[in-house]
Design an enzyme around this catalytic site. Structure first.
Site, PDB file in Angstrom:
ATOM      1  N   ASP A   1       1.159   0.258  11.797  1.00 43.82           N
ATOM      2  CA  ASP A   1       0.972  -1.057  12.427  1.00 43.82           C
ATOM      3  C   ASP A   1       2.167  -1.999  12.249  1.00 43.82           C
ATOM      4  OD1 ASP A   1       0.722  -1.442   9.732  1.00 43.82           O
ATOM      5  OD2 ASP A   1      -1.042  -2.723   9.839  1.00 43.82           O
TER       6      ASP A   1
ATOM      7  N   ASP B   1      -1.248   2.973   8.347  1.00 49.08           N
ATOM      8  CA  ASP B   1      -1.872   2.278   9.481  1.00 49.08           C
ATOM      9  C   ASP B   1      -1.046   2.315  10.765  1.00 49.08           C
ATOM     10  OD1 ASP B   1      -4.024   1.620   7.934  1.00 49.08           O
ATOM     11  OD2 ASP B   1      -3.277  -0.365   7.380  1.00 49.08           O
TER      12      ASP B   1
ATOM     13  N   THR C   1       3.516   2.998   6.041  1.00 50.41           N
ATOM     14  CA  THR C   1       2.100   2.633   5.947  1.00 50.41           C
ATOM     15  C   THR C   1       1.299   3.605   6.795  1.00 50.41           C
ATOM     16  OG1 THR C   1       0.441   1.077   6.787  1.00 50.41           O
ATOM     17  CG2 THR C   1       2.637   0.809   7.656  1.00 50.41           C
TER      18      THR C   1
ATOM     19  N   ARG D   1      -7.480  -1.874   9.137  1.00 50.39           N
ATOM     20  CA  ARG D   1      -8.087  -3.213   9.139  1.00 50.39           C
ATOM     21  C   ARG D   1      -7.857  -3.928  10.466  1.00 50.39           C
ATOM     22  NH1 ARG D   1      -5.547  -5.730   4.074  1.00 50.39           N
ATOM     23  NH2 ARG D   1      -4.350  -3.850   4.338  1.00 50.39           N
TER      24      ARG D   1
ATOM     25  N   ARG E   1       1.260  -5.069  -5.741  1.00 49.53           N
ATOM     26  CA  ARG E   1       1.182  -6.287  -4.936  1.00 49.53           C
ATOM     27  C   ARG E   1       1.546  -7.413  -5.889  1.00 49.53           C
ATOM     28  NH1 ARG E   1      -2.650  -3.198  -1.693  1.00 49.53           N
ATOM     29  NH2 ARG E   1      -1.651  -3.144   0.342  1.00 49.53           N
TER      30      ARG E   1
ATOM     31  N   GLY F   1       0.837  -1.204   0.000  1.00 54.97           N
ATOM     32  CA  GLY F   1       0.000   0.000   0.000  1.00 54.97           C
ATOM     33  C   GLY F   1       0.868   1.249   0.000  1.00 54.97           C
TER      34      GLY F   1
ATOM     35  N   ASP G   1       4.255  -4.359   6.484  1.00 51.34           N
ATOM     36  CA  ASP G   1       4.826  -5.614   6.998  1.00 51.34           C
ATOM     37  C   ASP G   1       4.776  -6.761   5.991  1.00 51.34           C
ATOM     38  OD1 ASP G   1       2.161  -6.031   7.319  1.00 51.34           O
ATOM     39  OD2 ASP G   1       2.264  -6.634   9.430  1.00 51.34           O
TER      40      ASP G   1
HETATM   41  P1  ADP Z   1       2.192  -4.073   2.750  1.00 48.88           P
HETATM   42  O1  ADP Z   1       3.662  -4.106   2.507  1.00 48.88           O
HETATM   43  O2  ADP Z   1       1.618  -2.714   2.579  1.00 48.88           O
HETATM   44  O3  ADP Z   1       1.823  -4.753   4.056  1.00 48.88           O
HETATM   45  P2  ADP Z   1       1.191  -6.434   1.276  1.00 48.88           P
HETATM   46  O4  ADP Z   1       0.857  -7.185   2.514  1.00 48.88           O
HETATM   47  O5  ADP Z   1       0.239  -6.454   0.158  1.00 48.88           O
HETATM   48  O6  ADP Z   1       1.495  -4.897   1.550  1.00 48.88           O
HETATM   49  O7  ADP Z   1       2.589  -7.001   0.741  1.00 48.88           O
HETATM   50  C1  ADP Z   1       3.221  -6.425  -0.382  1.00 48.88           C
HETATM   51  C2  ADP Z   1       3.941  -7.480  -1.169  1.00 48.88           C
HETATM   52  O8  ADP Z   1       4.963  -8.091  -0.372  1.00 48.88           O
HETATM   53  C3  ADP Z   1       3.092  -8.658  -1.630  1.00 48.88           C
HETATM   54  O9  ADP Z   1       2.338  -8.365  -2.783  1.00 48.88           O
HETATM   55  C4  ADP Z   1       4.152  -9.705  -1.919  1.00 48.88           C
HETATM   56  O10 ADP Z   1       4.773  -9.469  -3.166  1.00 48.88           O
HETATM   57  C5  ADP Z   1       5.182  -9.428  -0.803  1.00 48.88           C
HETATM   58  N1  ADP Z   1       4.950 -10.378   0.302  1.00 48.88           N
HETATM   59  C6  ADP Z   1       3.995 -10.344   1.250  1.00 48.88           C
HETATM   60  N2  ADP Z   1       4.068 -11.417   2.060  1.00 48.88           N
HETATM   61  C7  ADP Z   1       5.108 -12.161   1.622  1.00 48.88           C
HETATM   62  C8  ADP Z   1       5.700 -13.395   2.028  1.00 48.88           C
HETATM   63  N3  ADP Z   1       5.245 -14.080   3.079  1.00 48.88           N
HETATM   64  N4  ADP Z   1       6.762 -13.841   1.317  1.00 48.88           N
HETATM   65  C9  ADP Z   1       7.235 -13.166   0.260  1.00 48.88           C
HETATM   66  N5  ADP Z   1       6.729 -12.000  -0.172  1.00 48.88           N
HETATM   67  C10 ADP Z   1       5.670 -11.500   0.486  1.00 48.88           C
END
Ligand code: ADP
Length: 319
Positions: A129, A127, A125, A171, A72, A11, A103
């Site tokens: 968080d 959030d 982020t 969330r 993503r 995000g 995260d």
């Molecule tokens: P944010 O970083 O804002 O929390 P997301 O949770 O959508 O956003 O995670 C962003 C990207 O990080 C995902 O689309 C994916 O490419 C990568 N990612 C998330 N979780 C994992 C994981 N367990 N292992 C490898 N890459 C991950």
């Protein structure tokens, strides 16, 4: 460590650009070559990697969103996807990666570190968080956007003697709702971390009305329920009419606040120092007003508790 790359992922958050600028400028200042990866991990897999110069990050410190774009990427969650990314990094002779994101993005950075590419996570982020840091890039700007909206809603709530429900993002984390509720003088704040009872909300609203209060503002974090659900519950339970305002994506945009620009600059610069010192697999954060780095793994293992004293304060001030 000769050449590093920077990417933004997940995000978007206001201040990401200021962090990218800090990484590029500090990296060059430290004698490193710096490349940018466009479109997050997706771009890494596809090899969307370009060299950066001092001028490449000019005129972005005040802009919201991210000039590197974000994405993503489900493929990066698979070993095969990460191996492709690794091949691209080898091809471009990149020795370390700075990941700016939330995260989820940090999990990706952690997995990449396990494949032998040192990574450092910079928390961004709205959030707020991410475990291990008091503040994330983007939170302050989003908070100010919400406050601005609440102040405007308050004007109409007062003029028309109405109760407003303002739904904000969050969330799993109620920081944005809680801080906005305190700063915006809300009567009631509903956050995912604390159970809220409709009877209790009704009682608070009715006791306010009993004291002659003509309007109220309720802040609800989307993770506990939607503003419309709450409105229906209040109508069904106590025939209380409310107006719902869902702030939505305006909370993610806008020019970053001064505070977000400054912490983004500090975090980005510290990330470069950490990677240069071979502190691999760390996240950058803030504790006790100091910029720190800490183990990336601890982000996933610990779960930060909500600052209950803030929640208590919000209740005490809205009696
Ligand atoms: P944010 O970083 O804002 O929390 P997301 O949770 O959508 O956003 O995670 C962003 C990207 O990080 C995902 O689309 C994916 O490419 C990568 N990612 C998330 N979780 C994992 C994981 N367990 N292992 C490898 N890459 C991950």
């Amino acid at each position: 460590m000769k050449k590093i790359a920077v990417l933004t992922s997940g995000g978007d958050a206001p201040g990401m650009n200021a962090a990218v600028r800090a990484v590029v400028r500090k990296g060059i200042y430290e004698g490193l070559e710096v490349a940018a990866v466009y479109n997050g991990y997706q771009g890494l897999i596809e090899g969307k990697i370009v060299p950066m110069e001092l001028g490449s990050v000019g005129d972005i410190i005040h802009r919201g969103g991210t000039m590197l774009r974000s994405a993503r990427c489900a493929a990066f969650e698979t070993e095969a996807g990460r191996v492709k990314a690794l091949e691209q990094l080898k091809k471009h002779e990149i020795d370390g990666v700075i990941v700016i994101g939330g995260d989820g993005s940090f999990r990706g950075a952690y997995e990449l570190t396990k494949l032998g590419i040192p990574c450092v996570g910079v928390p961004a982020t709205i959030d707020n968080d991410i475990n291990g840091t008091k503040f994330t890039i983007g939170f302050d700007t989003a908070l100010n956007t919400v406050i601005d909206a609440i102040d405007k809603i308050r004007d109409t709530a007062t003029s028309h003697e109405r109760t407003f429900i303002v739904e904000v993002m969050g969330r799993d984390a109620g920081d944005l709702a809680l801080w906005a509720g305190i700063a915006g003088g809300a009567e009631t704040i509903l956050i995912p971390e604390e159970k809220s009872d409709v009877d209790d909300i009704v009682e608070r609203l009715e006791s306010g009305t009993g004291r002659g209060k003509k309007h109220s503002i309720i802040i609800v974090a989307e993770g506990i329920m939607s503003g419309n659900e709450l409105a229906t519950m209040l109508k069904d339970k106590a025939n209380i009419d409310t107006h719902v305002s869902v702030l939505g994506h305006i909370q993610r945009g806008g020019s970053p606040s001064a505070r977000d620009r400054v912490i983004a600059s500090q975090f980005g610069a510290r990330a470069v120092e950490a990677i240069k010192e071979n502190h691999s697999g760390v996240a950058i954060g803030m504790q006790n007003h100091k910029v720190i780095d800490y183990d990336l793994q601890s982000v996933f293992e610990n779960s930060e508790q909500l600052d209950l004293s803030m929640y208590e304060l919000s209740k005490q001030l809205s009696i």
